[in-house]
Scaffold this motif. Sequence first.
Motif, PDB file in Angstrom:
ATOM      1  N   GLY A 123     -12.086   3.667  -0.973  1.00  0.00           N
ATOM      2  CA  GLY A 123     -11.783   3.569  -2.300  1.00  0.00           C
ATOM      3  C   GLY A 123      -9.604   3.411  -2.262  1.00  0.00           C
ATOM      4  N   GLN A 124      -9.602   4.513  -1.376  1.00  0.00           N
ATOM      5  CA  GLN A 124      -8.360   3.937  -0.902  1.00  0.00           C
ATOM      6  C   GLN A 124      -7.596   2.691  -0.120  1.00  0.00           C
ATOM      7  N   ASN A 125      -8.596   2.117   0.190  1.00  0.00           N
ATOM      8  CA  ASN A 125      -8.093   0.587   0.830  1.00  0.00           C
ATOM      9  C   ASN A 125      -8.127  -0.489  -0.081  1.00  0.00           C
ATOM     10  N   TYR A 126      -8.284  -0.328  -1.412  1.00  0.00           N
ATOM     11  CA  TYR A 126      -9.043  -1.181  -1.778  1.00  0.00           C
ATOM     12  C   TYR A 126      -7.665  -2.207  -2.332  1.00  0.00           C
ATOM     13  N   GLU A 127      -6.482  -1.635  -3.079  1.00  0.00           N
ATOM     14  CA  GLU A 127      -5.266  -2.130  -3.312  1.00  0.00           C
ATOM     15  C   GLU A 127      -5.130  -3.055  -1.947  1.00  0.00           C
ATOM     16  N   ARG A 128      -5.080  -2.530  -0.467  1.00  0.00           N
ATOM     17  CA  ARG A 128      -5.080  -3.375   0.320  1.00  0.00           C
ATOM     18  C   ARG A 128      -5.680  -4.174   1.001  1.00  0.00           C
ATOM     19  N   ALA A 129      -7.209  -4.532   0.228  1.00  0.00           N
ATOM     20  CA  ALA A 129      -7.976  -5.035   0.458  1.00  0.00           C
ATOM     21  C   ALA A 129      -7.716  -6.789  -0.495  1.00  0.00           C
ATOM     22  N   LYS A 130      -7.269  -6.250  -2.166  1.00  0.00           N
ATOM     23  CA  LYS A 130      -7.318  -7.201  -2.930  1.00  0.00           C
ATOM     24  C   LYS A 130      -5.580  -7.958  -2.379  1.00  0.00           C
ATOM     25  N   ALA A 131      -4.887  -7.375  -2.086  1.00  0.00           N
ATOM     26  CA  ALA A 131      -3.665  -7.705  -1.124  1.00  0.00           C
ATOM     27  C   ALA A 131      -4.019  -9.111  -0.225  1.00  0.00           C
ATOM     28  N   CYS A 132      -5.034  -8.653   0.742  1.00  0.00           N
ATOM     29  CA  CYS A 132      -5.292  -9.815   1.885  1.00  0.00           C
ATOM     30  C   CYS A 132      -6.180 -10.894   1.427  1.00  0.00           C
ATOM     31  N   PHE A 133      -6.551 -10.658   0.266  1.00  0.00           N
ATOM     32  CA  PHE A 133      -7.909 -12.242  -0.487  1.00  0.00           C
ATOM     33  C   PHE A 133      -6.598 -12.756  -0.909  1.00  0.00           C
ATOM     34  N   GLU A 134      -5.686 -12.098  -1.145  1.00  0.00           N
ATOM     35  CA  GLU A 134      -4.790 -13.010  -2.001  1.00  0.00           C
ATOM     36  C   GLU A 134      -4.350 -13.548  -1.494  1.00  0.00           C
ATOM     37  N   LYS A 135      -3.635 -13.150  -0.884  1.00  0.00           N
ATOM     38  CA  LYS A 135      -2.398 -14.082   0.539  1.00  0.00           C
ATOM     39  C   LYS A 135      -3.930 -15.217   1.407  1.00  0.00           C
ATOM     40  N   ALA A 136      -5.002 -15.104   1.722  1.00  0.00           N
ATOM     41  CA  ALA A 136      -5.687 -15.905   2.096  1.00  0.00           C
ATOM     42  C   ALA A 136      -5.738 -17.400   0.832  1.00  0.00           C
ATOM     43  N   LEU A 137      -6.302 -16.789  -0.877  1.00  0.00           N
ATOM     44  CA  LEU A 137      -6.588 -17.317  -0.991  1.00  0.00           C
ATOM     45  C   LEU A 137      -4.232 -18.048  -1.377  1.00  0.00           C
ATOM     46  N   GLU A 138      -3.440 -17.607  -1.657  1.00  0.00           N
ATOM     47  CA  GLU A 138      -2.437 -18.160  -1.088  1.00  0.00           C
ATOM     48  C   GLU A 138      -2.947 -20.035  -0.321  1.00  0.00           C
ATOM     49  N   VAL A 139      -2.924 -19.314   0.490  1.00  0.00           N
ATOM     50  CA  VAL A 139      -3.201 -20.754   2.000  1.00  0.00           C
ATOM     51  C   VAL A 139      -4.424 -21.849   0.786  1.00  0.00           C
ATOM     52  N   ASP A 140      -5.708 -21.103   0.454  1.00  0.00           N
ATOM     53  CA  ASP A 140      -6.752 -22.215   0.156  1.00  0.00           C
ATOM     54  C   ASP A 140      -7.295 -21.172  -0.915  1.00  0.00           C
ATOM     55  N   PRO A 141      -6.683 -21.982  -1.747  1.00  0.00           N
ATOM     56  CA  PRO A 141      -6.982 -21.404  -3.146  1.00  0.00           C
ATOM     57  C   PRO A 141      -8.724 -20.945  -3.977  1.00  0.00           C
ATOM     58  N   ASP A 142      -9.732 -22.189  -3.767  1.00  0.00           N
ATOM     59  CA  ASP A 142     -10.859 -22.754  -3.821  1.00  0.00           C
ATOM     60  C   ASP A 142     -11.987 -22.912  -2.526  1.00  0.00           C
ATOM     61  N   ASN A 143     -11.573 -21.572  -1.410  1.00  0.00           N
ATOM     62  CA  ASN A 143     -11.830 -21.138  -1.087  1.00  0.00           C
ATOM     63  C   ASN A 143     -13.112 -20.226  -1.263  1.00  0.00           C
ATOM     64  N   PRO A 144     -14.812 -20.427  -1.480  1.00  0.00           N
ATOM     65  CA  PRO A 144     -15.772 -19.650  -1.807  1.00  0.00           C
ATOM     66  C   PRO A 144     -15.166 -18.374  -1.299  1.00  0.00           C
ATOM     67  N   GLU A 145     -15.589 -18.055  -0.064  1.00  0.00           N
ATOM     68  CA  GLU A 145     -15.631 -16.912   0.594  1.00  0.00           C
ATOM     69  C   GLU A 145     -14.607 -15.814  -0.143  1.00  0.00           C
ATOM     70  N   PHE A 146     -13.375 -16.427   0.126  1.00  0.00           N
ATOM     71  CA  PHE A 146     -12.507 -15.823  -0.569  1.00  0.00           C
ATOM     72  C   PHE A 146     -12.160 -15.480  -1.265  1.00  0.00           C
ATOM     73  N   SER A 147     -12.806 -16.288  -2.523  1.00  0.00           N
ATOM     74  CA  SER A 147     -12.472 -15.868  -3.526  1.00  0.00           C
ATOM     75  C   SER A 147     -13.984 -14.623  -4.367  1.00  0.00           C
ATOM     76  N   VAL A 148     -14.804 -14.756  -3.482  1.00  0.00           N
ATOM     77  CA  VAL A 148     -15.936 -13.718  -3.669  1.00  0.00           C
ATOM     78  C   VAL A 148     -14.992 -12.099  -3.405  1.00  0.00           C
ATOM     79  N   GLY A 149     -14.505 -12.107  -2.298  1.00  0.00           N
ATOM     80  CA  GLY A 149     -14.039 -11.078  -1.553  1.00  0.00           C
ATOM     81  C   GLY A 149     -12.781 -10.193  -2.781  1.00  0.00           C
TER      82      GLY A 149
END
Length: 447
Positions: A123-149
């Motif tokens: 759980g100590q890593n969940y905020e960092r995980a969220k930030a990673c997926f947010e960064k990925a979605l900025e480039v590809d907002p409708d990517n199914p995999e990034f959206s799930v993560g």
Amino acid sequence: MPDIENRAWDQIEFLDSKQNVGMHNLLAYVKHLKGRNEEALEILKEADDLIQREQTDQADVNSLVTWGNYAWVYYHMGKLSEAQTYLDKVENTCKKFRSLFRYRMECPEVDSKEGWALLKCGGQNYERAKACFEKALEVDPDNPEFSVGYAIAMYRLDNFRFSIKGHKTFSLRPLEQALRLNPGNVYIKVLLALKLQDLGRIAEGERYIEEALDSTSSQVYVLRYAAKFYRRKGCPDKALQLLERGLQATPTSAFLHHQIGLCYRAQMIQIKGTTSMQPRGPDREKLRRIVRSAIFHFESAVEIKPTFELAYVDLAKMYAEAGNYRKAEETYHKVLPMNPVVEETMQEIHFSYGQFQEFQKKSEADAMIHYLKAIQIKRVSFIRDKSINSLKKLAFRRLQRNASDLESLSLLGFVHKLKGNLNEALEYYEKALRLAVDWENSVGQNP
């Protein structure tokens, strides 16, 4: 590490997911940490094979993490030429995609892989995980995999923030978006069902649960979360049936053992409720069997995952229910020194131990100490409020026995201050102060 290893294997075997490459990489790292580098290399080869089977234009990019891990393992084995081979592969891919760095590439695929790894590592890593997926979605907002993560990260963070009004709804829209982009993803479907249940939309959530149970995809994971849904709905018998099916497939799941223990506890509460807290004859014997079963599964959960703080609390409560206060005390002393990521968990630990001291050990002084420790964790939560109310009741009860109890007067002043009742707080503090002054004067007059 054993828990991460078990969960990674379970996901590879039972979850229909595109993240199996990432789980192979994580598993390889665990094997490396255990000194089993040859096994790590075999697992990395499986990861590489999975990528090549996809035959996408992004195969080289998707292989970057795996190649980097190959280089890492070979380096630590002292096989520097093999390590260089994989470093060259990384470097050539970075050149091919015009990266600004020699051995690193800024791309959403790598950000996503980092997010998935962080999600698996506590759980100590969940905020960092969220930030990673947010960064990925900025480039590809409708990517199914990034959206799930992103949706999963938000759902888990919601559960960490359950005590703060409004925070429970943060993951609703991400889950709905993820399901829209991945209509066949039953894992997202059951998480969305649980979120709807949180929000009181139970019938809507149950429709998603039923759809997921009718699917053949990821059934082990569906069973887990469907069972949680039915237990929270007040149907522990149905939840137990689902969990037992899941346990047959994954007998080393700490999550499943804990959920089964919670179901037995719910059954125990039901029996006590229907017998007005005084079960007799067959009901009493059934209650004993249920308590023994709950203890077995909570014990299994903490044995599999020794850092499972809430399972220790539930186990200690069940030992107390069985009258085994010695084991309950030992269990509390195992969990009290832990440092949970979630502040509410530490509040829960101190509150539960305070209750044990007050009602089982009959030690009001120790109960007060732990209610105060729960309150001193400033996080606003339901458990903190319960600790405040328990401290208030205990102090008031002591004051009824002894109207001159300075400590109880001071504590009641403190409780009213916390609740924002400043006039009442001042009254109690002034009473305590007057008594203290009177006591000092009387002592001063004695020869």
